[in-house]
Write an enzyme that holds these catalytic residues in place. Structure first.
Site, mmCIF file in Angstrom:
data_model
loop_
_atom_site.group_PDB
_atom_site.id
_atom_site.type_symbol
_atom_site.label_atom_id
_atom_site.label_comp_id
_atom_site.label_asym_id
_atom_site.label_seq_id
_atom_site.Cartn_x
_atom_site.Cartn_y
_atom_site.Cartn_z
ATOM 1 N N TYR A 77 -12.610 16.639 -6.695
ATOM 2 C CA TYR A 77 -13.314 15.495 -6.088
ATOM 3 C C TYR A 77 -13.616 14.442 -7.144
ATOM 4 O O TYR A 77 -14.073 14.775 -8.233
ATOM 5 C CB TYR A 77 -14.618 15.954 -5.416
ATOM 6 N N LYS A 104 7.264 4.223 1.762
ATOM 7 C CA LYS A 104 8.426 3.689 2.493
ATOM 8 C C LYS A 104 9.536 3.387 1.466
ATOM 9 O O LYS A 104 9.966 4.326 0.811
ATOM 10 C CB LYS A 104 7.981 2.503 3.347
ATOM 11 N N THR A 140 1.955 0.345 1.600
ATOM 12 C CA THR A 140 2.046 1.796 1.583
ATOM 13 C C THR A 140 2.775 2.172 0.300
ATOM 14 O O THR A 140 3.307 1.310 -0.414
ATOM 15 C CB THR A 140 2.875 2.347 2.756
ATOM 16 N N ASP A 195 1.324 -8.145 3.110
ATOM 17 C CA ASP A 195 1.427 -6.705 3.372
ATOM 18 C C ASP A 195 2.891 -6.322 3.186
ATOM 19 O O ASP A 195 3.728 -6.598 4.044
ATOM 20 C CB ASP A 195 0.940 -6.414 4.791
ATOM 21 N N ARG A 245 2.723 9.836 0.634
ATOM 22 C CA ARG A 245 1.982 9.145 1.696
ATOM 23 C C ARG A 245 0.741 8.561 1.063
ATOM 24 O O ARG A 245 -0.124 9.295 0.580
ATOM 25 C CB ARG A 245 1.530 10.136 2.785
ATOM 26 N N GLU A 271 -15.063 10.840 -6.525
ATOM 27 C CA GLU A 271 -15.591 9.566 -6.010
ATOM 28 C C GLU A 271 -15.935 8.629 -7.165
ATOM 29 O O GLU A 271 -16.502 9.041 -8.168
ATOM 30 C CB GLU A 271 -16.834 9.827 -5.154
#
Ligand code: PLP
Length: 417
Positions: free
Chosen positions: A53, A228, A225, A199, A234, A55
């Site tokens: 983790y 692609k 993203t 984008d 991902r 953050e």
């Protein structure tokens, strides 16, 4: 229990994965948003980085034990800055849609006016389409393409921008087969005091390699993203000018998300490193070359293509003039080993669940090393199937030929027995 292998713990899921490996090997995957992530990317995604983790941002975390994660995240950021030539990169968005939500949250309050390309013209849901949170929480103005040639209607973009004065102007698309003219969008945004957001979710690999013009220097904010044409995990990313760095970082964390997916961050760093190579530049150019050859083959077989062709990775076939709707054609193509998606065409007279178009693209098949000879064969197979969607003998014969072709071009990152 926690030490047992997947096959032992869950044979049902193990079998699904094995079958999916076979499907990804045996078929020509033509969905333009899909690809084969490199083996190194897949390795990082399944690593122990999953367990941590983190953050916050490198050097400013809310949890201890970040000795390795900080290095990973800094590498990802520095590589993206060098690759794209940007001031800043945030690599924490969980995917493309959360990246765009981060951009909205950085600059807009509920009810503010924003502008983007409508879904039926090839824009993305998150550019203000009405069913999306971005269409419900903001006053979303949508521009489109021209009726005659299906190119972006810049007269409409300019007049809507003057009339509505949006805070954000989104450009970039999910089903548009042509170059995006970032300079033209920037001029319109400047004229009305809007922040231009490019984008580049679909085309970031092409942009990184110089196979599509870059929005850097035109758009103050760039979202994407990473899975692609970029061929990474991902994930999502936001790049921006120095002056927007604080607003973007604060919007992603703590504004929108909790802990970043560290395995994904590492895989983004790997994808960025690979995208700097000459091999990747050649790959991106081959995507575009293959798309053009495939488009020419389809045109020569009498298909109508939206805008009349392709100069990126993507082709949109308009079946309005044929007797077969998009869904029936896409299903027949799948049976024959060619996996595309049915899609609306601009000004479609049919419903979104049963539209008139098929969307396809060359990123995944180019990752297998296929070139112009294979594109010509593919275009002819597609035409044969779409002209005769109920001929199961023909479909079975083509599926066999495609299986043979796929055996000659193994897919990166996909194990075969
Ligand atoms: C794919 C895509 C997105 C969304 O990405 P997800 O990872 O599916 O959330 C956003 N914008 C554009 C233009 C896209 O093509």
């Amino acid at each position: 229990m926690a030490d047992r292998s997947l096959a032992e713990v869950d044979p049902e899921i193990a079998r699904c994965i094995a079958l999916e490996e076979k499907r990804q090997h045996d078929k020509l995957r033509l969905i333009p948003s899909e690809n084969y992530a490199s083996a190194a990317v897949m390795e990082a995604c399944g690593s122990v980085l999953n367990n941590k983790y983190s953050e916050g941002y490198a050097g400013r975390r809310y949890y201890e034990g970040q000795q390795n994660i900080d290095t990973v995240e800094r590498l990802a950021i520095e590589r993206l800055k060098a690759l794209f030539g940007v001031d800043h990169a945030n690599v924490q968005p969980y995917s493309g849609s959360p990246a765009n939500l981060g951009v909205y949250f950085a600059f807009c309050s509920p009810g503010d006016t924003i502008m983007g390309m409508g879904l039926p013209s090839g824009g993305h849901l998150t550019h203000g389409w009405r069913v999306s949170i971005t269409g419900k929480y903001f006053n979303a103005i949508q521009y489109g393409v021209r009726r005659d040639d299906h190119l972006i209607d810049f007269d409409e973009v300019a007049s809507l921008a003057r009339e509505h004065k949006p805070k954000l102007l989104f450009c970039g698309a999910t089903a548009y087969p042509r170059i995006i003219d970032f300079a033209k969008f920037a001029e319109i945004a400047r004229g009305v005091g809007a922040i231009l957001v490019a984008d580049i979710a679909h085309i970031s690999g092409l942009v990184a390699a110089g196979a599509h013009p870059s929005p850097v220097g035109h758009a103050e904010v760039i979202s994407s993203t990473t899975h692609k044409t970029f061929r990474g995990p991902r994930g999502g990313m936001i790049m921006c000018d120095e002056k927007h760095k604080k607003a973007i970082d604060r919007a992603v964390f703590p504004g929108l998300q909790g802990g970043p997916h560290n395995g994904t961050t590492a895989a983004i760093a790997i994808a960025a490193k690979l995208a700097m190579t000459d091999e990747f530049k050649a790959y991106a150019q081959a995507i575009v070359d293959n798309s053009r050859v495939l488009a020419d083959t389809l045109l020569s077989r009498g298909f109508d293509l939206v805008t009349g062709g392709s100069d990126n990775h993507l082709i949109l076939i308009d079946l309005t003039g044929k007797d077969v709707p998009g869904k029936v054609a896409a299903q027949a193509l799948d049976r024959a080993g060619m996996v595309a998606n049915y899609n609306s065409v601009p000004f479609d007279t049919r419903k979104p669940f049963d539209p008139s178009g098929i969307r396809l693209g060359t990123p995944a098949i180019t990752s297998r090393g296929m070139g112009s000879d294979e594109m010509k064969r593919l275009g002819n197979w597609m035409a044969d199937v779409v002209e005769d969607v109920e001929n199961e003998a023909l479909i079975a014969r083509i599926a066999g030929e495609i299986k043979n072709l796929c055996d000659q071009f193994p897919a990166p990152g996909v194990p075969v027995e």
